[in-house]
Scaffold this motif. Structure first.
Motif, PDB file in Angstrom:
ATOM      1  N   SER A  99      -6.914   5.382  -3.212  1.00 45.20           N
ATOM      2  CA  SER A  99      -8.223   5.739  -2.663  1.00 45.20           C
ATOM      3  C   SER A  99      -8.811   4.552  -1.916  1.00 45.20           C
ATOM      4  O   SER A  99      -8.453   3.389  -2.152  1.00 45.20           O
ATOM      5  CB  SER A  99      -9.167   6.183  -3.774  1.00 45.20           C
ATOM      6  N   PHE A 100      -9.731   4.826  -1.007  1.00 45.41           N
ATOM      7  CA  PHE A 100     -10.394   3.741  -0.292  1.00 45.41           C
ATOM      8  C   PHE A 100     -11.142   2.833  -1.261  1.00 45.41           C
ATOM      9  O   PHE A 100     -11.157   1.607  -1.095  1.00 45.41           O
ATOM     10  CB  PHE A 100     -11.363   4.313   0.747  1.00 45.41           C
ATOM     11  N   ALA A 101     -11.763   3.424  -2.276  1.00 51.03           N
ATOM     12  CA  ALA A 101     -12.508   2.611  -3.244  1.00 51.03           C
ATOM     13  C   ALA A 101     -11.565   1.715  -4.040  1.00 51.03           C
ATOM     14  O   ALA A 101     -11.871   0.535  -4.292  1.00 51.03           O
ATOM     15  CB  ALA A 101     -13.305   3.511  -4.180  1.00 51.03           C
ATOM     16  N   ASP A 102     -10.406   2.242  -4.451  1.00 50.73           N
ATOM     17  CA  ASP A 102      -9.443   1.415  -5.175  1.00 50.73           C
ATOM     18  C   ASP A 102      -8.822   0.356  -4.259  1.00 50.73           C
ATOM     19  O   ASP A 102      -8.505  -0.756  -4.712  1.00 50.73           O
ATOM     20  CB  ASP A 102      -8.354   2.287  -5.797  1.00 50.73           C
ATOM     21  N   ILE A 120       0.836  -1.195   0.000  1.00 55.31           N
ATOM     22  CA  ILE A 120       0.000   0.000   0.000  1.00 55.31           C
ATOM     23  C   ILE A 120       0.872   1.246   0.000  1.00 55.31           C
ATOM     24  O   ILE A 120       1.858   1.346   0.741  1.00 55.31           O
ATOM     25  CB  ILE A 120      -0.942  -0.029   1.209  1.00 55.31           C
ATOM     26  N   GLY A 121       0.504   2.187  -0.858  1.00 50.91           N
ATOM     27  CA  GLY A 121       1.203   3.461  -0.894  1.00 50.91           C
ATOM     28  C   GLY A 121       0.732   4.352   0.240  1.00 50.91           C
ATOM     29  O   GLY A 121       1.221   4.257   1.365  1.00 50.91           O
ATOM     30  N   SER A 122      -0.252   5.197  -0.024  1.00 45.82           N
ATOM     31  CA  SER A 122      -0.806   6.105   0.987  1.00 45.82           C
ATOM     32  C   SER A 122      -2.318   6.073   0.821  1.00 45.82           C
ATOM     33  O   SER A 122      -2.843   6.706  -0.090  1.00 45.82           O
ATOM     34  CB  SER A 122      -0.290   7.525   0.777  1.00 45.82           C
ATOM     35  N   SER A 123      -3.001   5.336   1.682  1.00 48.06           N
ATOM     36  CA  SER A 123      -4.444   5.182   1.523  1.00 48.06           C
ATOM     37  C   SER A 123      -5.184   6.039   2.538  1.00 48.06           C
ATOM     38  O   SER A 123      -5.255   5.713   3.729  1.00 48.06           O
ATOM     39  CB  SER A 123      -4.854   3.714   1.657  1.00 48.06           C
ATOM     40  N   PHE A 124      -5.701   7.138   2.035  1.00 50.45           N
ATOM     41  CA  PHE A 124      -6.472   8.087   2.830  1.00 50.45           C
ATOM     42  C   PHE A 124      -7.672   8.523   1.995  1.00 50.45           C
ATOM     43  O   PHE A 124      -7.774   8.214   0.807  1.00 50.45           O
ATOM     44  CB  PHE A 124      -5.622   9.302   3.202  1.00 50.45           C
ATOM     45  N   GLU A 125      -8.560   9.271   2.632  1.00 46.26           N
ATOM     46  CA  GLU A 125      -9.742   9.734   1.908  1.00 46.26           C
ATOM     47  C   GLU A 125      -9.352  10.565   0.695  1.00 46.26           C
ATOM     48  O   GLU A 125      -9.995  10.504  -0.360  1.00 46.26           O
ATOM     49  CB  GLU A 125     -10.644  10.536   2.837  1.00 46.26           C
ATOM     50  N   GLU A 126      -8.280  11.357   0.825  1.00 41.01           N
ATOM     51  CA  GLU A 126      -7.715  12.099  -0.297  1.00 41.01           C
ATOM     52  C   GLU A 126      -6.234  12.315  -0.032  1.00 41.01           C
ATOM     53  O   GLU A 126      -5.778  12.183   1.107  1.00 41.01           O
ATOM     54  CB  GLU A 126      -8.426  13.439  -0.496  1.00 41.01           C
ATOM     55  N   PRO A 127      -5.422  12.604  -1.058  1.00 45.51           N
ATOM     56  CA  PRO A 127      -3.986  12.812  -0.837  1.00 45.51           C
ATOM     57  C   PRO A 127      -3.733  14.030   0.042  1.00 45.51           C
ATOM     58  O   PRO A 127      -4.365  15.070  -0.139  1.00 45.51           O
ATOM     59  CB  PRO A 127      -3.420  13.003  -2.248  1.00 45.51           C
ATOM     60  N   LEU A 128      -2.786  13.886   0.981  1.00 46.71           N
ATOM     61  CA  LEU A 128      -2.564  14.914   1.982  1.00 46.71           C
ATOM     62  C   LEU A 128      -1.332  15.770   1.726  1.00 46.71           C
ATOM     63  O   LEU A 128      -1.185  16.826   2.338  1.00 46.71           O
ATOM     64  CB  LEU A 128      -2.438  14.261   3.364  1.00 46.71           C
ATOM     65  N   ASP A 129      -0.432  15.321   0.848  1.00 45.47           N
ATOM     66  CA  ASP A 129       0.782  16.088   0.580  1.00 45.47           C
ATOM     67  C   ASP A 129       1.282  15.772  -0.828  1.00 45.47           C
ATOM     68  O   ASP A 129       0.672  14.982  -1.554  1.00 45.47           O
ATOM     69  CB  ASP A 129       1.864  15.811   1.628  1.00 45.47           C
ATOM     70  N   ARG A 130       2.375  16.392  -1.216  1.00 46.35           N
ATOM     71  CA  ARG A 130       2.869  16.249  -2.587  1.00 46.35           C
ATOM     72  C   ARG A 130       3.345  14.836  -2.890  1.00 46.35           C
ATOM     73  O   ARG A 130       3.198  14.361  -4.015  1.00 46.35           O
ATOM     74  CB  ARG A 130       3.972  17.276  -2.847  1.00 46.35           C
ATOM     75  N   ARG A 131       3.929  14.170  -1.911  1.00 47.54           N
ATOM     76  CA  ARG A 131       4.358  12.784  -2.133  1.00 47.54           C
ATOM     77  C   ARG A 131       3.165  11.915  -2.523  1.00 47.54           C
ATOM     78  O   ARG A 131       3.272  11.032  -3.388  1.00 47.54           O
ATOM     79  CB  ARG A 131       5.029  12.237  -0.879  1.00 47.54           C
ATOM     80  N   MET A 132       2.039  12.154  -1.904  1.00 41.98           N
ATOM     81  CA  MET A 132       0.870  11.320  -2.160  1.00 41.98           C
ATOM     82  C   MET A 132       0.283  11.515  -3.555  1.00 41.98           C
ATOM     83  O   MET A 132      -0.562  10.712  -3.977  1.00 41.98           O
ATOM     84  CB  MET A 132      -0.205  11.569  -1.097  1.00 41.98           C
TER      85      MET A 132
END
Length: 271
Positions: free
Chosen positions: A184-187, A166-178
């Motif tokens: 996404s939660f759906a993906d 998993i990369g960064s799974s949040f409701e939406e990307p929080l920073d430039r790395r993301m």
């Protein structure tokens, strides 16, 4: 009513951020979800079995796999921590889950691995799943262990594994790395569903990422899984760029795949 493809699925870590996503999304896949966590999971729905459990205690873990068609293992310590906690939660706990699968004849484990297993690759490199491990933390080391443990259980006992880095799974990307690592939660739900339904997976590593224009990882080695992401961090690009500062590209947190995990010191050192 059309029958569901699985009678019973076991989901560990069901009280965690991604565990809650699985709890909601996987109900379409199974008649019964057996959910476990060391934390409180609230009340059980009619299709749920809730079992509070410490994964480090094998006597409690073994019965969890009885009568289970597949295991989604999302439990354990979710961030960098002391070696003792990582050892118990992620290393001993994952061994116990695989051993429970073996003893009860469960033939597939879906494991929530992490990009921190390969976090010290430079961001100038786009890597696939065949590269050697380069963990950026003790947490990353535990993910390397789990991936290799899954290979052992496949080679020796025929238990299949899909390891989702998993990369960064949040409701939406929080920073430039993301913008490069976001899932996404759906993906996330889509990739787990494909990992459950693919006819044969052996021991597979797949990167958990959405359809982002920027990417650090190449998923071609897992194309047989049939995972097709539908979301993209690019929808949030303008917002992220406006709200987060640009890091010095030579700083470890910006230079390496693992971001802040690669840039941080040893967790147990005095702060």
């Amino acid at each position: 009513m059309m029958s569901k493809p699985f009678k019973r699925l076991l989901i560990t870590g069901a009280a965690g951020r991604l565990g809650r996503v699985l709890r909601a999304e996987m109900q379409a896949c199974a008649e019964v979800l057996r959910l476990t966590d060391i934390a409180d999971m609230g009340n059980a729905a009619p299709h749920e079995e809730l079992v509070r459990c410490d994964l480090a205690n094998i006597a409690d873990v073994l019965p969890l796999a009885e009568g289970v068609d597949a295991i989604i293992h999302a439990g354990g310590v979710p961030l960098e921590n002391t070696f003792d906690l990582i050892l118990k939660g992620n290393i001993v706990g994952t061994y116990n889950v695989y051993e429970a699968a073996r003893q009860h004849g469960v033939k597939r484990v879906i494991y929530t691995s992490s990009n921190h297993a390969i976090g010290f690759y430079d961001r100038t490199e786009t890597i696939d799943a065949s590269v050697p491990h380069r963990p950026d933390s003790l947490y990353g080391v535990s993910k390397c262990f789990a991936e290799d443990l899954g290979r052992y259980y496949w080679d020796k006992f025929g238990i299949e594994s899909v390891n989702i880095r998993i990369g960064s799974s949040f409701e939406e990307p929080l920073d430039r790395r993301m913008l490069a690592t976001w899932l996404s939660f759906a993906d996330f739900a889509r990739i787990v569903e494909r990992a459950l339904h693919a006819p044969r997976v052996g021991h597979m590593i797949v990167y958990g990422m959405s359809d982002n224009r920027e990417t650090l990882w190449d998923n071609h080695l897992a194309s047989s899984l049939g995972y097709v992401p539908k979301d993209s961090a690019d929808e949030y690009r303008e917002k992220v760029m406006a709200n987060t500062p640009r890091l010095d590209p030579n700083e470890p947190a910006a230079r390496y795949h693992g971001g802040n995990f690669a840039g941080a010191g040893h967790f147990e050192d005095a702060q």
